[in-house]
Design a protein around this motif. Structure first.
Motif, short mmCIF file in Angstrom:
data_model
loop_
_atom_site.label_atom_id
_atom_site.label_comp_id
_atom_site.label_asym_id
_atom_site.label_seq_id
_atom_site.Cartn_x
_atom_site.Cartn_y
_atom_site.Cartn_z
N VAL A 81 -42.95 -6.10 26.22
CA VAL A 81 -44.01 -5.26 26.77
C VAL A 81 -45.29 -5.48 25.95
O VAL A 81 -45.26 -5.51 24.73
N ALA A 82 -46.38 -5.66 26.67
CA ALA A 82 -47.67 -5.89 26.03
C ALA A 82 -48.45 -4.59 25.95
O ALA A 82 -48.31 -3.73 26.81
N ALA A 83 -49.26 -4.49 24.92
CA ALA A 83 -50.11 -3.32 24.76
C ALA A 83 -51.48 -3.76 24.26
O ALA A 83 -51.59 -4.74 23.53
N ALA A 84 -52.48 -3.03 24.69
CA ALA A 84 -53.84 -3.34 24.26
C ALA A 84 -54.52 -2.05 23.80
O ALA A 84 -54.03 -0.95 24.07
N GLY A 85 -55.63 -2.20 23.13
CA GLY A 85 -56.39 -1.04 22.69
C GLY A 85 -55.59 -0.18 21.72
O GLY A 85 -54.87 -0.69 20.86
N ALA A 86 -55.68 1.13 21.90
CA ALA A 86 -55.02 2.06 20.99
C ALA A 86 -53.51 1.85 20.99
O ALA A 86 -52.85 1.96 19.95
N ALA A 87 -52.94 1.53 22.14
CA ALA A 87 -51.49 1.34 22.24
C ALA A 87 -51.03 0.15 21.40
O ALA A 87 -49.89 0.12 20.93
N ALA A 88 -51.91 -0.82 21.19
CA ALA A 88 -51.55 -2.01 20.40
C ALA A 88 -51.45 -1.68 18.91
O ALA A 88 -50.84 -2.42 18.14
#
Ligand code: FES
Length: 127
Positions: A81-88
């Motif tokens: 699962v990929a995450a970007a921004g704050a979730a990363a």
């Protein structure tokens, strides 16, 4: 590989910088007691992906590929699962729900799909 719509998403295991992306790779092993991502080759996939990013000079601050625990889709492994921004920036991956499409969820990823998933994790749209 099966993936929910669009996705996004390096090597090493250092903290992600703001604006960067993280690709979480489930490496859970059930030691032969049911399907698991480790049993589906997730650990080799993780190492391959980290080697690809290092070889291409993509810093962990751009895309961090890190291991994680079970994402709840064990029969569809390897699951990423990929995450970007704050979730990363989180050490834990975003929640993945069975039966719900979510951007940046990759299942049944084959070794020859590593570059495709990395490109998508790096460039795609993810939460
Ligand atoms: S073992 Fe990977 S999703 Fe459960």
């Amino acid at each position: 590989m099966k993936a929910g719509k669009k996705k996004q998403g390096s090597a090493g295991d250092t903290a992600a910088a703001p604006g960067s992306r993280t690709l979480f790779v489930c490496v859970r092993d059930r030691n032969g007691k049911g399907a698991s991502c480790a049993g589906s080759g997730a650990r080799a996939l993780l190492k391959d992906m980290q080697a690809i990013l290092a070889g291409e000079g993509i810093a962990p601050s751009e895309l961090l590929v890190r291991p994680c625990g079970c994402l709840g889709l064990c029969k569809q492994g390897p699951v990423l699962v990929a995450a970007a921004g704050a979730a990363a920036l989180n050490r834990k991956p975003p929640k993945v729900k069975k039966g719900k499409k979510r951007l940046g969820v990759y299942t049944q990823v084959e070794p020859d799909e590593a570059r495709l998933v990395l490109r998508d994790a790096l460039l795609g749209e993810h939460g």
